[in-house]
Structure formats: C-alpha cells, structure tokens
Design a protein around this motif. Structure first.
Motif, short mmCIF file in Angstrom:
data_model
loop_
_atom_site.label_atom_id
_atom_site.label_comp_id
_atom_site.label_asym_id
_atom_site.label_seq_id
_atom_site.Cartn_x
_atom_site.Cartn_y
_atom_site.Cartn_z
N LYS A 32 0.82 -1.21 0.00
CA LYS A 32 0.00 0.00 0.00
C LYS A 32 0.85 1.26 0.00
CE LYS A 32 -3.88 -2.20 2.37
NZ LYS A 32 -4.79 -2.14 3.55
N GLY A 33 2.17 1.09 -0.09
CA GLY A 33 3.05 2.25 -0.16
C GLY A 33 3.45 2.83 1.17
N LYS A 34 3.10 2.16 2.27
CA LYS A 34 3.49 2.62 3.59
C LYS A 34 4.80 1.96 4.01
CE LYS A 34 -1.22 3.50 5.22
NZ LYS A 34 -2.23 3.21 6.28
N THR A 35 5.56 2.69 4.83
CA THR A 35 6.82 2.12 5.31
C THR A 35 6.57 1.24 6.52
OG1 THR A 35 7.18 4.09 6.66
CG2 THR A 35 8.23 4.03 4.49
N ILE A 36 7.22 0.09 6.54
CA ILE A 36 7.15 -0.85 7.67
C ILE A 36 8.57 -1.28 8.01
CG2 ILE A 36 4.81 -1.68 7.19
CD1 ILE A 36 6.00 -4.06 5.79
N PRO A 37 8.83 -1.62 9.28
CA PRO A 37 10.21 -1.97 9.68
C PRO A 37 10.68 -3.28 9.10
CG PRO A 37 8.68 -2.30 11.50
CD PRO A 37 7.90 -1.62 10.42
N VAL A 38 11.98 -3.37 8.85
CA VAL A 38 12.63 -4.62 8.46
C VAL A 38 13.29 -5.20 9.71
CG1 VAL A 38 14.36 -5.71 7.00
CG2 VAL A 38 13.01 -3.78 6.12
N VAL A 39 12.78 -6.32 10.18
CA VAL A 39 13.24 -6.92 11.43
C VAL A 39 14.44 -7.82 11.16
CG1 VAL A 39 12.56 -8.37 13.38
CG2 VAL A 39 10.90 -6.81 12.34
N ASN A 40 15.42 -7.80 12.06
CA ASN A 40 16.62 -8.65 12.00
C ASN A 40 17.45 -8.43 10.74
OD1 ASN A 40 16.27 -9.92 14.49
ND2 ASN A 40 14.94 -11.50 13.63
N ALA A 41 17.42 -7.23 10.19
CA ALA A 41 18.34 -6.90 9.10
C ALA A 41 19.76 -6.82 9.65
CB ALA A 41 17.94 -5.57 8.46
N SER A 42 20.73 -7.25 8.87
CA SER A 42 22.14 -7.20 9.28
C SER A 42 22.70 -5.80 9.01
CB SER A 42 22.96 -8.24 8.52
OG SER A 42 22.53 -9.54 8.84
N VAL A 43 23.37 -5.27 10.01
CA VAL A 43 24.00 -3.96 9.91
C VAL A 43 25.46 -4.14 10.34
CG1 VAL A 43 23.96 -1.57 10.66
CG2 VAL A 43 21.81 -2.84 10.47
N THR A 52 25.61 -5.47 13.98
CA THR A 52 24.46 -5.78 14.83
C THR A 52 23.29 -6.14 13.92
OG1 THR A 52 23.05 -4.94 16.61
CG2 THR A 52 23.68 -3.36 14.93
N THR A 53 22.09 -6.28 14.50
CA THR A 53 20.87 -6.52 13.74
C THR A 53 19.79 -5.55 14.20
OG1 THR A 53 20.14 -8.21 15.30
CG2 THR A 53 21.38 -8.96 13.37
N THR A 54 18.80 -5.33 13.35
CA THR A 54 17.71 -4.43 13.71
C THR A 54 16.73 -5.14 14.64
OG1 THR A 54 16.49 -5.08 11.73
CG2 THR A 54 17.88 -3.13 11.57
N ASP A 55 16.05 -4.35 15.49
CA ASP A 55 15.08 -4.93 16.41
C ASP A 55 13.72 -5.03 15.73
OD1 ASP A 55 13.98 -2.38 16.41
OD2 ASP A 55 14.76 -1.85 18.39
N PHE A 56 12.68 -5.34 16.51
CA PHE A 56 11.37 -5.58 15.92
C PHE A 56 10.72 -4.30 15.38
CE2 PHE A 56 10.78 -4.96 20.46
CZ PHE A 56 9.77 -4.02 20.51
N GLU A 57 11.34 -3.16 15.64
CA GLU A 57 10.86 -1.92 15.05
C GLU A 57 11.79 -1.39 13.96
OE1 GLU A 57 8.57 -0.39 19.07
OE2 GLU A 57 10.17 0.80 18.21
N GLY A 58 12.78 -2.21 13.59
CA GLY A 58 13.71 -1.83 12.54
C GLY A 58 14.86 -0.96 12.99
N ASN A 59 14.95 -0.69 14.28
CA ASN A 59 16.01 0.18 14.79
C ASN A 59 17.30 -0.59 15.01
OD1 ASN A 59 14.36 2.56 15.02
ND2 ASN A 59 13.39 1.62 16.80
N PHE A 60 18.42 0.08 14.88
CA PHE A 60 19.71 -0.51 15.20
C PHE A 60 20.59 0.52 15.88
CE2 PHE A 60 20.39 1.36 11.01
CZ PHE A 60 21.61 2.00 11.14
N ASN A 61 21.62 0.01 16.54
CA ASN A 61 22.55 0.84 17.29
C ASN A 61 23.88 0.10 17.30
OD1 ASN A 61 23.08 3.14 18.72
ND2 ASN A 61 22.58 2.27 20.70
N THR A 62 24.96 0.71 16.82
CA THR A 62 26.25 0.01 16.73
C THR A 62 27.38 0.99 17.02
OG1 THR A 62 27.65 -1.36 15.28
CG2 THR A 62 26.48 0.48 14.25
N PRO A 63 28.47 0.52 17.67
CA PRO A 63 29.60 1.41 17.97
C PRO A 63 30.22 1.99 16.70
CG PRO A 63 29.74 -0.61 19.25
CD PRO A 63 28.66 -0.83 18.25
N TYR A 64 30.55 3.25 16.74
CA TYR A 64 31.14 3.94 15.60
C TYR A 64 32.56 3.47 15.34
CZ TYR A 64 32.87 7.80 12.71
OH TYR A 64 33.42 8.55 11.72
N GLN A 65 32.90 3.19 14.06
CA GLN A 65 34.23 2.75 13.66
C GLN A 65 34.83 3.84 12.77
OE1 GLN A 65 35.44 -0.16 14.94
NE2 GLN A 65 33.47 -0.28 16.03
#
Length: 745
Positions: A32-43, A52-65
């Motif tokens: 329908k053209g709406k954005t939805i989270p991608v769960v467990n995507a590799s980052v 790391t991987t994304t959570d159930f809302e598509g969020n991720f957090n990883t130490p800066y390199q």
C-alpha cells in the motif's frame, strides 16, 4: 603550559565505557506504499565482522568505527545498501526487494539478561525488555524476574522495598546512575523508588568487589543504571498502570532531536496510592498512602565526527507518604496518642553533567569529566518519634582511558572528589557532620579473549573522617575451554554507616535506641571495612540445538570492622562496633535453557550462611532466608509483520526459613518462634502486543495469597511497651492484580 595541559588531559574522564553509537532505522515499502520496519536486518561495518541486527521496530545501534565509516545494510530478500556514516543518527534507510532469493538466514535476538563469557568482571547485563516482564514501576521493582538480586520489604508499616546481594543489605551495595553515585546516604531506604522503571535503558549488576573507578564504598556489589538516550529513544512513550489496591502510575517520555547531534528529553512520572487497605484487620494500613511527582529534563550531544559527547540532567522529585492506623488523621493526631500515624515528606533535586572526548582516529583513547549535585530533604515522624534529615552531596570525577602498546593492554586513571553534608534530628538530638574525600586511581586491564584476562586496580583516598587509606581490587578471567569461563576476584571496601537513615523502620516500634559509642567519627562509632572474595564458573553449550547456560559462583564477605545492628533485645535496638567475626557466604547455581522454540526456563538456587558475633553470642543474620529457589518461565509467540504478538511470563520464588530476632522477654502473646516457616511467592504477567506502537498487559503478584500472620506485634496497643512492626519476614499484602498499557511512537 604544555606540561600543565598534558597533565590535565591525562586526568580527564571518559564518561562512557563504550564507544560512540551510530543509530538508524531500516524500513521497506508495503504493497500500500506505507513504510514498515525490516526486522533482523544485518548492519555491519564494511569489510569487517563488527555489526548488529535491527530490532522488531527496525532500529539498530552500533559502535562507531572511525577507520571504516561505511555501514552495509542487508537482509535476505532485499538489495544490500552501503551507507556513508557522517552523523550519529542516519535516520530512515529503505531497502528494496530482490527478485531472486539465494539463501535463508535465521537469526535470533540477544537474550534480555546476559552473562558474558569475555568480560573480566562478573557482570549480569539486563536490558529494558526484561523489565517489561513485570509491573516495573520503579527501580526496586525491576528485579522481580532477575535472580541475581533479592527483593525484600523492610517492615510492616513503611512498605519500602530493599534489595540484597550476596546475603547483605543494600547499604553494602554501590548504586550508580550512568556511573555516578545515586542511592546513598539519606536516600538508602526509599531511593530505589525514586527512579522510574520506564526511564531505564539497561542495568549492569556486578557481583563482589567492583572497579576502583567508582569509589571505595562498594563491598558486596555494584548496580549501575543507564537511562534512555534522547537521540535514540522513541519520540513519545506513555505507560499507564493501576492495581486492585488503588495504586495508579503515569509514566511518559517525550524526546525531540534539535539537530542530528543534539537531542532533548522530558521525562514525567507520577504515582498515587489512595486506598485505605486493611485486609488483615489489625487496624493498620497494609500499604502506605502515597503520591509522587518526578520530573527530568535530559540533554544529549553526540558527534562521532569530532569525538565529543555530553549529557546534562535536571531532576526534581516530591514524594509524600502517610501510614499507620486507618483512623489516623494527621491534622488532629500528629505526634499525639490519639492514633498511631506517620508521615514522610521528601523533596529532592539532582543535577548532573558529563562531558567526554573520544579521539576519532584512536577510538580506544578517551577522556572526560563527570559531576553531580543532589539536595535531599526529608521531614518525617513515626508515632511519637521525630526524624528529619538533610543531605547535600557534590561529586566530580576525571578519568583518562588509553592503551599500552596494543588494545590487549588497557589502563584507566583519574581523580575524584566527593563532598557530603548531613544534618539529622532524632527526636530532640541533633546530629551533623561533613565528609570530604579526594582520591586517585589507576586500573590496568590485560584482555586476551581466548585465554587469560585480568584487571588490577588501586585507589588512594584522603578522607577527613576515614583518614588515608588504599583500596585494592582484582578480577581475573580465564577461558578454560570452548564457551567455558572461570573467574576470581577479591577487593576491599570501606564505608561510613548512616545508622538512622539506613534503619528508619526502627522508629516504627517502641524500642529504645542505644548507641554504644567507641569514640569514632560516626555517631561515636568507627567506620565499616570488609574484604570480598569470589569465584565463578560459566558454561554455555548446545543441547538439542538450543543454548543452555550453566553457572555457579561462590562469594565470601569478611568484615574487619562493622557497625552491628542488634535487634536481639525486644525492648531496644543497639548499635555498636563489631567485637569478633562477621561474615557472609553466598552460593548461587543458575541453569537457563530454551526448552522449546521461544519458551525459556531460568532457574536459580541460592544458599546463604550469614553470621555475626553479637554481645549475646554468634548468631545467624535475622530475617535472612537460609536459601532461595527461583524459577522463571517465559514464552513469546512469533511476531506478525506489524510486530504483534503475545508474551507470557511466570515467576516463582521459594524462600527458606528465616531466623527471627529474640522475643522471649516479651509476654507469651507477643512472642515469635525462633524461625519462620518457608513459603512460596508466585507472579505472572500476560502482554498482548497489538503493534509496534501499542500493547496492553495484565498480571498478578503473590498469587498464592501468602501473608504473615500478625505482622505487627501489639497492634491493638500501638503506644504500648511491646509495639513492634520491624519483625517482617513475609508479605503483608494479599494477591495484587494489575493492568496497564504502553504506547510509543
């Protein structure tokens, strides 16, 4: 000038023990053209295994390199994308589907309670997901599903929850908030209820002697809480809670990113208890009447490009409690014998700031500065006993982190300063003192993940009341074989006991206060000193293709000096310095296993041997269970595309018998047996997650309805000789049932 500049930089603090974080959210477009989270995507960082991987809302957090600066975002069924990292918050990243699927990757979330195989210290990490498994309304209620820490109620009138670790009460623990001292001095009894659970991002629990960086006061352990970060937190969060005893809670967080580097948050907590509950018919309230308003304004600055990070907090709390007999009216009965009653009115202001710098090209090297100020003012009375306390505290800390040759050899060094002023009024006697402490510390860490690692620290302090002294701490970790780790530690702690603030329940009795002074600087008593020794073993392995964790640890705390709190004469409470031995032995065995897919079992057995030489002889610690058996069962249904699922959680605690203080000098009707019976407590919660934004929960506590018979001695003669509410070994409240919801965007 160069010399002084270099010297100053070497003693400036690195606020965080981790690197800077880069965050973002991975999305896809629905039909329908709406954005939805991608769960467990590799980052992960380009050409590395760091990620790391994304959570159930598509969020991720990883130490800066800083040496890579490019993130790869990938998920099976989608085209991978490489993102240049030029800011801490990358915002929304949209992945587009692939036409051909080459393989299927199955990934799982990290468990909400983690025991690391590689950290040198014995640390249990708890994240916010674990706190959602119970009615977590404040910090004291954040450990209901965590067997590392034991939760007890202090007495039958105040209703304050206190925690224990290794068989010792909370004053022997060090509490920090983002590695700055938090619950100490005047806030020891009620301070755990001053931090709302919804504000907490994670908790780190260190068993035994902690690090020299945080001071010399910790003896049995260290509990650090990390608060939600405005830059990566939800924009809006709301939690509402109510139970059958007329307790109501309101929790909310609102965050706004002013720029990509600067965020601000407003956190609000309010609770109300207005039910006159007396289910056991002893004419006393089973739970206090209370109301609390708690506000925090939080600022965060984070710039991975230039290496600077900063936080600033302003928090104000007003907490009022009323307790006692159901017909007590404070307007007419305060400090009279018309009816027994009590009021505790507390106001508290906390200010804190952190400023740090991580070298962009040398991420292992950092420095920074921490400072905090608190003003705690409590006015209270208990029946005819008056107790007021005012405590002002200032803390600052400078630290420098770097390496020696390679990242296997790390060190931390710095200086700290603490200033405390206390003013107390106990009935008609005034007590006051000032504590000043200046200390310097150095800690060296050798870390070989595949073999031996150890951490050796030493701090030297000058204290106006404790004198000059050294505090050594040592931790060792050795990898025995695959996924098996052995640890050992020892360390020394020293503290000044605030005997009235830490034992306020004594005022809710007819006991006389006796202080056997020895010429010390604390109420005429000497400070407390103790050594802590510990060993632990953890093994992680696969059984039927599922992870099983087994661990066992043993800790012993041996006091050189201690202020003994003696309840063995039912007509008085005595404080005196230890003459002889005092120790605590604690054995804990844990077994955690995923029995079925997403159905987890956590079980723990604890054995305690805690004894002290009293003037009447060597006795086991009163009101201390000889053992505890803990079981937690949790199950989560698979998530649907919008994040919806069911979550079920059940926890049971079996507490062994407890030695009760001697009451044989009382008339027979006011005597207790030498030991309590053992009993079991059961808690459960069911959560329905409708979407990533909204969920509801219902639950129950003490569902077996077990309560202590006659928790208050001589309740029908509250101003008589034998009145005593301090001998509590079991709950006063019957089964508690609650409901609530959480909304977040």
């Amino acid at each position: 000038m160069r010399f002084y500049l270099v010297t100053f930089l070497l003693f400036i603090n690195a606020l965080c023990y981790s690197q800077f974080q880069v965050s973002g959210r991975v999305l896809e477009y629905s039909e329908k053209g709406k954005t939805i989270p991608v769960v467990n995507a590799s980052v992960y960082w380009l050409s590395s295994t760091i990620g790391t991987t994304t959570d159930f809302e598509g969020n991720f957090n990883t130490p800066y390199q800083s040496n890579i600066r490019q993130l790869v975002i990938s998920s099976m069924g989608y085209r991978s994308d490489t993102i240049p990292v030029n800011r801490p918050n990358l915002g929304n990243i949209v992945l587009y589907p692939n036409v051909v699927l080459d393989e299927v990757v199955v990934e799982k979330e990290v468990a909400p309670i983690q025991k690391s195989l590689f950290k040198v210290q014995n640390v249990v990490a708890v994240d916010s997901r674990e706190m959602l498994k119970a009615a977590c309304c404040n910090l004291s209620e954040s450990f209901e599903t965590n067997p590392t820490v034991d939760v007890n109620v202090s007495d039958a009138i105040l209703g304050a929850k206190q925690i224990q670790m290794l068989g010792l009460n909370s004053p022997y623990l060090m509490f920090t908030q983002e590695n700055m001292p938090s619950i100490r001095g005047a806030s020891q009894v009620f301070g755990l209820s001053f931090t709302p659970g919804s504000w907490i991002e994670s908790i780190q629990i260190t068993k035994g002697a902690g690090s020299v960086l945080n001071g010399f006061e910790s003896i049995s352990g260290h509990i650090n809480t990390e608060l939600m970060k405005p830059l990566i937190d939800k924009r809006f969060f709301l939690n509402m809670y109510a139970n059958n005893y007329e307790r109501y809670e309101f929790n909310s967080r609102f965050n706004h990113n002013i720029t990509d580097e600067l965020g601000v948050g407003l956190y609000v907590h309010a609770n109300l208890r207005n039910g006159y509950i007396d289910d056991n018919g002893d004419s006393f309230l089973d739970t206090p009447l209370a109301n609390q308003v708690n506000l925090m304004n939080r600022w965060q600055y984070l710039n991975p490009e230039n290496g600077w990070v900063a936080y600033a907090n302003i928090q104000y709390l007003a907490d009022d409690k009323e307790m006692g007999q159901t017909d007590f009216d404070p307007d007419t009965d305060k400090l009279t014998t018309n009816a027994w009653g009590s009021e505790i009115n507390t106001s508290r202001l906390d200010l804190s700031a952190k400023l740090g710098y991580v070298f962009p090209d040398l991420p292992y090297q950092s420095f920074g500065f921490q400072t905090a100020y608190s003003a705690h003012d409590q006015d209270s009375y208990y029946g005819l006993n008056l107790y007021d306390i005012n405590h002002k505290s200032f803390y600052s800390n400078l630290i420098f982190n770097s390496i020696i040759g390679s990242t296997q050899h790390k060190f931390k060094t710095g200086v700290s300063y603490t200033h405390d002023t206390f003013g107390e009024m106990v009935n008609t006697t005034a007590y006051g003192r000032t504590d000043n402490s200046v200390g310097a510390f150095f800690e060296y860490t050798f870390d070989n993940l595949e073999g031996l690692g150890f951490e050796a620290g030493l701090r030297a302090d000058h204290h106006n009341n404790l004198g000059n002294f050294l505090t050594p701490r040592f931790h060792l970790r050795y990898s025995l074989w695959d996924k098996a780790t052995f640890r050992a530690s020892f360390g020394r702690g020293k503290r000044d006991a605030n005997i009235f603030a830490e034992n306020q329940q004594l005022f809710a009795s007819s006991r006389q206060i006796v202080i056997d002074e020895s010429g010390g600087n604390y109420y005429g008593l000497d400070p407390e000193k103790a050594w802590n020794y510990g060993v632990s073993f953890i093994q992680k392995l696969y059984v039927w293709n599922r992870v099983l964790d087994f661990s066992v640890d043993f800790y012993r705390t041996q006091f050189e000096d201690q202020i003994v709190v003696d309840w063995e004469n039912p007509r008085e409470i005595s404080f005196y310095n230890l003459e002889g031995k005092s120790y605590s032995n604690s054995l804990q065995i844990d077994l955690n296993y995923e029995v079925l897919q997403d159905f987890h079992l956590r079980s723990t057995y604890k054995f305690f041997d805690v004894a002290t030489d009293y003037t009447s002889g060597t006795l086991d610690k009163p009101l201390q269970p000889s053992y505890r058996f803990f079981v937690n069962l949790s199950y989560e249904t698979p998530k649907i595309r919008e994040g919806g699922q069911w979550r079920f959680d059940f926890t049971t605690n079996w507490l062994g018998r407890q030695r009760l203080p001697n009451t044989t000098a009382n008339p027979e009707e006011f005597q207790l047996p030498s030991h309590s019976s053992s009993y079991m407590l059961m808690n459960a919660q069911v959560t329905k997650v409708f979407s990533n934004k909204f969920e509801c929960y219902v639950g129950g506590e003490n569902m077996g309805n077990f309560t202590q018979d006659s928790p208050i001695l001589s309740s029908n003669d509250s101003f008589g000789t034998y009145f005593d509410s301090t001998l509590l070994y079991a709950p006063v409240l019957r089964s508690t049932y609650y409901a609530g919801f959480r909304y977040k965007i």
